[in-house]
Every structure is written in C-alpha cells, then in structure tokens.
Design a protein around this motif. Structure first.
Motif, PDB file in Angstrom:
ATOM      1  N   CYS A 306       0.880  -1.117   0.075  1.00  0.00           N
ATOM      2  CA  CYS A 306       0.030   0.036   0.124  1.00  0.00           C
ATOM      3  C   CYS A 306       0.890   1.287   0.005  1.00  0.00           C
ATOM      4  O   CYS A 306       1.934   1.352   0.735  1.00  0.00           O
ATOM      5  CB  CYS A 306      -1.021  -0.039   1.185  1.00  0.00           C
ATOM      6  SG  CYS A 306      -2.081  -1.156   1.335  1.00  0.00           S
ATOM      7  N   TYR A 307       0.538   2.182  -1.003  1.00  0.00           N
ATOM      8  CA  TYR A 307       1.207   3.485  -0.944  1.00  0.00           C
ATOM      9  C   TYR A 307       0.412   4.562  -1.046  1.00  0.00           C
ATOM     10  O   TYR A 307      -0.567   4.725  -1.845  1.00  0.00           O
ATOM     11  CB  TYR A 307       2.347   3.324  -2.232  1.00  0.00           C
ATOM     12  CG  TYR A 307       3.104   2.196  -2.448  1.00  0.00           C
ATOM     13  CD1 TYR A 307       4.234   2.152  -1.683  1.00  0.00           C
ATOM     14  CD2 TYR A 307       2.711   1.054  -3.207  1.00  0.00           C
ATOM     15  CE1 TYR A 307       5.046   1.002  -1.960  1.00  0.00           C
ATOM     16  CE2 TYR A 307       3.393  -0.035  -3.225  1.00  0.00           C
ATOM     17  CZ  TYR A 307       4.685  -0.114  -2.762  1.00  0.00           C
ATOM     18  OH  TYR A 307       5.466  -1.100  -2.683  1.00  0.00           O
ATOM     19  N   SER A 308       0.746   5.620  -0.168  1.00  0.00           N
ATOM     20  CA  SER A 308       0.134   6.848  -0.015  1.00  0.00           C
ATOM     21  C   SER A 308      -1.452   7.038   0.089  1.00  0.00           C
ATOM     22  O   SER A 308      -2.145   7.657  -0.933  1.00  0.00           O
ATOM     23  CB  SER A 308       0.739   7.547  -1.224  1.00  0.00           C
ATOM     24  OG  SER A 308       1.890   7.896  -1.491  1.00  0.00           O
ATOM     25  N   THR A 309      -2.067   6.226   0.574  1.00  0.00           N
ATOM     26  CA  THR A 309      -3.443   5.999   0.683  1.00  0.00           C
ATOM     27  C   THR A 309      -3.821   5.993   2.236  1.00  0.00           C
ATOM     28  O   THR A 309      -2.891   5.968   3.011  1.00  0.00           O
ATOM     29  CB  THR A 309      -3.971   4.608   0.179  1.00  0.00           C
ATOM     30  OG1 THR A 309      -3.521   3.458   0.639  1.00  0.00           O
ATOM     31  CG2 THR A 309      -3.597   4.901  -1.361  1.00  0.00           C
ATOM     32  N   SER A 310      -5.159   5.836   2.462  1.00  0.00           N
ATOM     33  CA  SER A 310      -5.855   5.640   3.805  1.00  0.00           C
ATOM     34  C   SER A 310      -6.544   4.496   4.071  1.00  0.00           C
ATOM     35  O   SER A 310      -7.061   4.014   2.949  1.00  0.00           O
ATOM     36  CB  SER A 310      -6.476   6.722   4.242  1.00  0.00           C
ATOM     37  OG  SER A 310      -5.721   8.198   4.294  1.00  0.00           O
ATOM     38  N   ILE A 311      -6.367   3.779   5.025  1.00  0.00           N
ATOM     39  CA  ILE A 311      -7.110   2.643   5.425  1.00  0.00           C
ATOM     40  C   ILE A 311      -7.836   2.729   6.693  1.00  0.00           C
ATOM     41  O   ILE A 311      -7.383   3.081   7.954  1.00  0.00           O
ATOM     42  CB  ILE A 311      -6.144   1.411   5.398  1.00  0.00           C
ATOM     43  CG1 ILE A 311      -5.548   1.225   4.071  1.00  0.00           C
ATOM     44  CG2 ILE A 311      -7.104   0.100   5.913  1.00  0.00           C
ATOM     45  CD1 ILE A 311      -4.737  -0.033   4.133  1.00  0.00           C
ATOM     46  N   ASP A 312      -9.250   2.827   6.394  1.00  0.00           N
ATOM     47  CA  ASP A 312      -9.939   3.030   7.721  1.00  0.00           C
ATOM     48  C   ASP A 312     -10.533   1.542   7.985  1.00  0.00           C
ATOM     49  O   ASP A 312     -11.804   1.372   7.630  1.00  0.00           O
ATOM     50  CB  ASP A 312     -11.260   4.065   7.406  1.00  0.00           C
ATOM     51  CG  ASP A 312     -12.007   4.372   8.672  1.00  0.00           C
ATOM     52  OD1 ASP A 312     -11.602   3.864   9.599  1.00  0.00           O
ATOM     53  OD2 ASP A 312     -13.157   5.072   8.311  1.00  0.00           O
ATOM     54  N   GLY A 313      -9.746   0.862   8.593  1.00  0.00           N
ATOM     55  CA  GLY A 313     -10.103  -0.675   9.111  1.00  0.00           C
ATOM     56  C   GLY A 313      -8.815  -1.287   9.153  1.00  0.00           C
ATOM     57  O   GLY A 313      -7.606  -0.732   9.372  1.00  0.00           O
TER      58      GLY A 313
END
Length: 336
Positions: A306-313
């Motif tokens: 995963c690169y330069s993102t958000s994970i809400d979980g």
C-alpha cells in the motif's frame, strides 16, 4: 350523393360530347384539414375554386388532389397550392384524394460529451430504412456508437419535439435502430446519447483503457492478462467480496472504496495486490463499516503493498507479507 345534371350534345364533327355538372368530394387520405366541402364541377371546364389551405399529415408533404387514394398514378385535378390542374373530364360524381409524399427525415446525433460515431442519419418517413448520407443512397443497419471515458454508451433517445415520447429509446447500445423510429419521429430532430457511469476502469500496463466494471468483484475476476491495473472512477460502495487470484494494482485516484458488512478484498496465496492513490499525491481510501475485530478491508494470504493511501479498517495478513509507505491506517478493531 346526387348527380346534378348530365346531357349529351351534338358536335359539328358528328359525335356526341358529354356535358353537365357533377359533385366532387374531397378525402384527406390520412391527413387532416384543407378542402372538405363538396363542390360542383362542370364537364370540360376548369376545376372550381377550392380552399388554398392544404391538408396536413405528419411526416408527409401534400402534393395536390387526385382521383385515386394510391401513392402514385391517377389523374391530378388540383395542384398542391389548390389551383386547377386540368379541366373536369368525368361523367360521374367523384371523390378526389390528397396525394402524399413521405418526407426525408434528418436526425442530428448529440453525443452528449462523448466522441465518435456519425453526426447525422437520414430516413424516408415510414420506410424503416436508414442512410448515412443525405441523398439516401447508402443504407445502414446500425451506427458506430460514441464513447465517453468512465461511461458505457446505453442508448440514443428522443426529446419528443417531432413525435415519440421524451426519453424514448431509438438507437440501442449496439447501434441498431428501434423499429418504430421511422414512424415516431416525423420531422428533423435531435437524438441524445445516454450513458451509464462505471465504477472501475481496467487498464493495461501503459495505462490505456481496456474494459469497464461495476464492481471490484467483476474487476478482480477478469481473465484478460492485458489488464494489470484497476482504477476507481468514483467513490464506490461494495457489498460483495472481491476475490483476487492474480497479481493486480488497485489505483484509488482520490476515491474511497467502502466495504459494507462482511465484504472485503481477499488476496490468494502467492499473489500480490498493490494499492496506491496514483501520481505523486496522497489520497484515496479503503474503508470498512464493521468494527470489533471484523473491520478488515483486505484479507491476504499473499502479498499486499500500500502506497500513499488511507485505510479506515484493518489489514488481516493470514500469510505472505505486507508493505506500506505513506499509509494512514485507522483500525476500528483489535489490531492490524
């Protein structure tokens, strides 16, 4: 109707000629308006004066009054302007019929933000034959449909200006024509392209569009090996598991993919999923509506990057590896 008078007069040539007056009636022959009252015609005299208001019929042009209801043939007694076209030569009460010629109809195709396909099509009203040229010599059975990035062409519809209903479908998704097009639209009119917005774009290694998808499940089930990246085209709410059994890149492009309930991305063993926003900016999000340890957005037995993102979980790594860079992970459960 009663015949007025009729007589036979002796001519200097030694022959008889017909003489007298006869009742002439008028039939609009599928149209409406124009001359309706009977008149009296005198044998061998110009036709009596009638209304110069022509009858009308959608999709047709009035061509005068004839002694037959057929589209061709017969004898013309009045011009389209209502003037006498000849002398009366019948010896019986007679009905004259409006003569109609089907019009050539030009449809303007409004691509509505799309590109490709023709600008116009033509047809002769009522004939169910379509043409790509104004002279109506090149017949076609379909058109090339327009394209619009992020959308799939659905149909061309009418606006009801010259027949048909507003929004009625006249050209289908495969470019073929509705059977009632040639009888519904009776005057030059526009048709408007309609599209269905798609959620994901399948791209090749050069970033070129190959195929669109509605769900991530569909996209990850793709068997075309030319497709190496799936790009989100808008914010998407997913309700089904997206099972990935091949290497794939998921590009978020500043959009959020929300997994509802027990849905999530499942990465198979020995397969790699790369999740990135795209370009050099951070953005995009994978989110889960569940909590309490069930909030994973990715369940992996393979590799996840995963690169330069958000994970809400959560990321649930059941095997393989995980690599992150510039990722903001907010777990609502019991760990990542």
């Amino acid at each position: 109707k009663k015949k007025l008078t009729r007589s036979r007069l002796w001519c200097s040539s030694g022959l008889y000629r017909e003489d007298g007056e006869y009742i002439v009636s008028y039939d609009a022959n599928g149209g409406s308006g124009g001359q309706s009252a009977d008149v009296t015609a005198t044998y061998d005299a110009a036709m009596p004066t009638i209304s110069t208001t022509a009858p009308t019929r959608p999709g047709y042009t009035f061509g005068g009054w004839y002694d037959t209801s057929a589209a061709t043939g017969g004898t013309q007694y009045y011009t389209a302007a209502g003037a006498s076209a000849r002398t009366w030569n019948k010896t019986a009460n007679t009905t004259l019929y409006a003569r109609w010629t089907a019009n050539k109809i030009k449809l303007t195709l409004n691509r509505n933000g799309g590109t490709g396909g023709p600008d116009y099509i033509w047809y002769i009203y009522g004939t169910n034959k379509f043409y790509s040229n104004e002279a109506c010599t090149t017949q076609i059975t379909s058109i090339t449909v327009p394209t619009k990035y992020g959308y799939v062409f659905d149909k061309y519809v009418g606006n009801g200006t010259y027949g048909g209903d507003v929004g009625e479908k006249y050209i289908y998704s495969n470019g073929t024509f509705a059977s009632d097009l040639c009888t519904d639209i009776y005057g030059d009119a526009p048709l408007y392209a309609m599209y269905t917005a798609m959620n994901y774009d399948g791209q090749n290694s050069s970033g070129q569009h190959v195929k669109y998808y509605n769900t991530l499940k569909e996209a990850f089930a793709e068997t075309d090996t030319n497709i190496t990246m799936i790009e989100a085209l808008q914010n998407v709410s997913e309700t089904q598991n997206a099972d990935l059994n091949r290497n794939m890149t998921l590009k978020l492009s500043n959009h959020t993919i929300t997994f509802n309930g027990s849905s999530a991305i499942y990465v198979h063993k020995d397969k790699t999923l790369k999740v990135l926003n795209g370009g050099t900016s951070s953005g995009g999000k994978l989110a889960q509506t569940l909590a309490n340890g069930e909030d994973y957005v990715i369940y992996s037995k393979g590799s996840v990057e995963c690169y330069s993102t958000s994970i809400d979980g959560s990321l649930y790594i059941a095997g393989g590896s995980v690599k992150t860079s510039g990722v903001n992970i907010t777990s609502k459960g019991t760990g990542t």
